[in-house]
Write a protein that holds these residues in place. Sequence first.
Motif, PDB file in Angstrom:
ATOM      1  N   ARG A   1       0.822  -1.214   0.000  1.00 41.51           N
ATOM      2  CA  ARG A   1       0.000   0.000   0.000  1.00 41.51           C
ATOM      3  C   ARG A   1       0.853   1.259   0.000  1.00 41.51           C
ATOM      4  O   ARG A   1       0.548   2.231  -0.678  1.00 41.51           O
ATOM      5  CB  ARG A   1      -0.934  -0.001   1.223  1.00 41.51           C
ATOM      6  CG  ARG A   1      -1.905   1.162   1.216  1.00 41.51           C
ATOM      7  CD  ARG A   1      -2.789   1.072  -0.023  1.00 41.51           C
ATOM      8  NE  ARG A   1      -3.618   2.231  -0.168  1.00 41.51           N
ATOM      9  CZ  ARG A   1      -3.420   3.207  -1.067  1.00 41.51           C
ATOM     10  NH1 ARG A   1      -2.395   3.165  -1.890  1.00 41.51           N
ATOM     11  NH2 ARG A   1      -4.243   4.224  -1.156  1.00 41.51           N
TER      12      ARG A   1
ATOM     13  N   ALA B   1       0.874   3.948  -3.090  1.00 35.08           N
ATOM     14  CA  ALA B   1       0.445   5.331  -2.871  1.00 35.08           C
ATOM     15  C   ALA B   1       1.266   6.303  -3.706  1.00 35.08           C
ATOM     16  O   ALA B   1       0.800   7.383  -4.031  1.00 35.08           O
ATOM     17  CB  ALA B   1       0.569   5.691  -1.393  1.00 35.08           C
TER      18      ALA B   1
ATOM     19  N   THR C   1       1.483  11.943   2.516  1.00 33.62           N
ATOM     20  CA  THR C   1       0.493  12.383   3.495  1.00 33.62           C
ATOM     21  C   THR C   1       0.743  13.803   3.967  1.00 33.62           C
ATOM     22  O   THR C   1      -0.095  14.379   4.640  1.00 33.62           O
ATOM     23  CB  THR C   1       0.490  11.473   4.734  1.00 33.62           C
ATOM     24  OG1 THR C   1       1.741  11.611   5.395  1.00 33.62           O
ATOM     25  CG2 THR C   1       0.228  10.036   4.383  1.00 33.62           C
TER      26      THR C   1
ATOM     27  N   GLU D   1      -5.669   5.515   4.415  1.00 28.98           N
ATOM     28  CA  GLU D   1      -6.348   5.392   3.120  1.00 28.98           C
ATOM     29  C   GLU D   1      -6.929   6.744   2.693  1.00 28.98           C
ATOM     30  O   GLU D   1      -6.809   7.144   1.542  1.00 28.98           O
ATOM     31  CB  GLU D   1      -7.452   4.328   3.180  1.00 28.98           C
ATOM     32  CG  GLU D   1      -6.931   2.923   3.082  1.00 28.98           C
ATOM     33  CD  GLU D   1      -6.282   2.642   1.743  1.00 28.98           C
ATOM     34  OE1 GLU D   1      -6.948   2.742   0.702  1.00 28.98           O
ATOM     35  OE2 GLU D   1      -5.067   2.326   1.747  1.00 28.98           O
ATOM     36  N   ARG D   2      -7.561   7.438   3.616  1.00 34.95           N
ATOM     37  CA  ARG D   2      -8.119   8.760   3.305  1.00 34.95           C
ATOM     38  C   ARG D   2      -7.007   9.747   2.957  1.00 34.95           C
ATOM     39  O   ARG D   2      -7.150  10.572   2.064  1.00 34.95           O
ATOM     40  CB  ARG D   2      -8.939   9.290   4.485  1.00 34.95           C
ATOM     41  CG  ARG D   2     -10.213   8.539   4.754  1.00 34.95           C
ATOM     42  CD  ARG D   2     -11.366   8.934   3.855  1.00 34.95           C
ATOM     43  NE  ARG D   2     -11.779  10.295   3.998  1.00 34.95           N
ATOM     44  CZ  ARG D   2     -12.696  10.743   4.854  1.00 34.95           C
ATOM     45  NH1 ARG D   2     -13.304   9.901   5.661  1.00 34.95           N
ATOM     46  NH2 ARG D   2     -13.006  12.017   4.891  1.00 34.95           N
TER      47      ARG D   2
ATOM     48  N   PHE E   1      -4.057   8.990   1.644  1.00 35.51           N
ATOM     49  CA  PHE E   1      -3.533   8.619   0.326  1.00 35.51           C
ATOM     50  C   PHE E   1      -4.465   9.083  -0.790  1.00 35.51           C
ATOM     51  O   PHE E   1      -4.021   9.365  -1.896  1.00 35.51           O
ATOM     52  CB  PHE E   1      -3.330   7.105   0.226  1.00 35.51           C
ATOM     53  CG  PHE E   1      -2.215   6.586   1.078  1.00 35.51           C
ATOM     54  CD1 PHE E   1      -1.082   7.336   1.351  1.00 35.51           C
ATOM     55  CD2 PHE E   1      -2.292   5.313   1.624  1.00 35.51           C
ATOM     56  CE1 PHE E   1      -0.055   6.846   2.142  1.00 35.51           C
ATOM     57  CE2 PHE E   1      -1.273   4.808   2.415  1.00 35.51           C
ATOM     58  CZ  PHE E   1      -0.158   5.588   2.673  1.00 35.51           C
ATOM     59  N   GLN E   2      -5.736   9.153  -0.506  1.00 38.06           N
ATOM     60  CA  GLN E   2      -6.710   9.607  -1.500  1.00 38.06           C
ATOM     61  C   GLN E   2      -6.801  11.123  -1.556  1.00 38.06           C
ATOM     62  O   GLN E   2      -7.574  11.680  -2.333  1.00 38.06           O
ATOM     63  CB  GLN E   2      -8.087   8.991  -1.195  1.00 38.06           C
ATOM     64  CG  GLN E   2      -8.102   7.489  -1.370  1.00 38.06           C
ATOM     65  CD  GLN E   2      -9.348   6.857  -0.772  1.00 38.06           C
ATOM     66  OE1 GLN E   2     -10.314   7.542  -0.432  1.00 38.06           O
ATOM     67  NE2 GLN E   2      -9.333   5.551  -0.631  1.00 38.06           N
TER      68      GLN E   2
ATOM     69  N   GLU F   1      -7.934  13.125   0.754  1.00 38.97           N
ATOM     70  CA  GLU F   1      -9.169  13.631   1.361  1.00 38.97           C
ATOM     71  C   GLU F   1      -8.966  14.314   2.694  1.00 38.97           C
ATOM     72  O   GLU F   1      -9.923  14.809   3.280  1.00 38.97           O
ATOM     73  CB  GLU F   1     -10.161  12.463   1.521  1.00 38.97           C
ATOM     74  CG  GLU F   1     -10.600  11.882   0.192  1.00 38.97           C
ATOM     75  CD  GLU F   1     -11.521  10.692   0.366  1.00 38.97           C
ATOM     76  OE1 GLU F   1     -12.054  10.492   1.476  1.00 38.97           O
ATOM     77  OE2 GLU F   1     -11.702   9.949  -0.618  1.00 38.97           O
TER      78      GLU F   1
END
Length: 191
Positions: A14, A18, A73, A183-184, A186-187, A189
């Motif tokens: 992951r 990313a 991040t 996850e958020r 990496f997206q 958000e």
Amino acid sequence: MNPPGASRHPWADRLRAAYAGPYMSPDELDWLGMFPADEAEIRRQEQRLGRLLPPSYREFLLVSNGWDQQSFTSLHLLPIADVGWTRDVAPHLAHRWGAPLDAPAPELPIGYSFDYDAPQDPNDFELVDHVPHTLQISEDVEGHVYLLNPHVITDGGEWEAWYLDTLFESGGVRLRSFWHLMERAFQGELH
């Protein structure tokens, strides 16, 4: 179902993915994480903190003991030796957001639950009294910090993870676990 001791979160894949964009595969990237922590170091730090760490964060540390500030991040995730309770490592932040530093964490009502899938209004952030009792796992960079709340335990023994806006004190976002927080991030958000 994973065998006992097996990782539930594919952190190495992951973290590489990313950074892989449309022009680069994960195999072409240099490792952007830190050297991993070993099990003995994690156990020493759990003793120092007085708590066992949640599974997704623990598994992350076994792959990368922190994360560089120049990473995707935008936050510098601290090595486990630098992680601490917010009241101890950032008393100014804990005091500004929560209850007195020496007060115990407020009890949650019996049957308390939170709908992580529902839209969240960052300005209507519950549990600010828990801030002193959270584990600060990142530096406070440009008014953003990541925290883990051991007083809200979700599926599989995970601690609730928070993205907190500290600059404007406008609140934050609550997530099921450290895995969901990353996850958020990496997206794109969070921030």
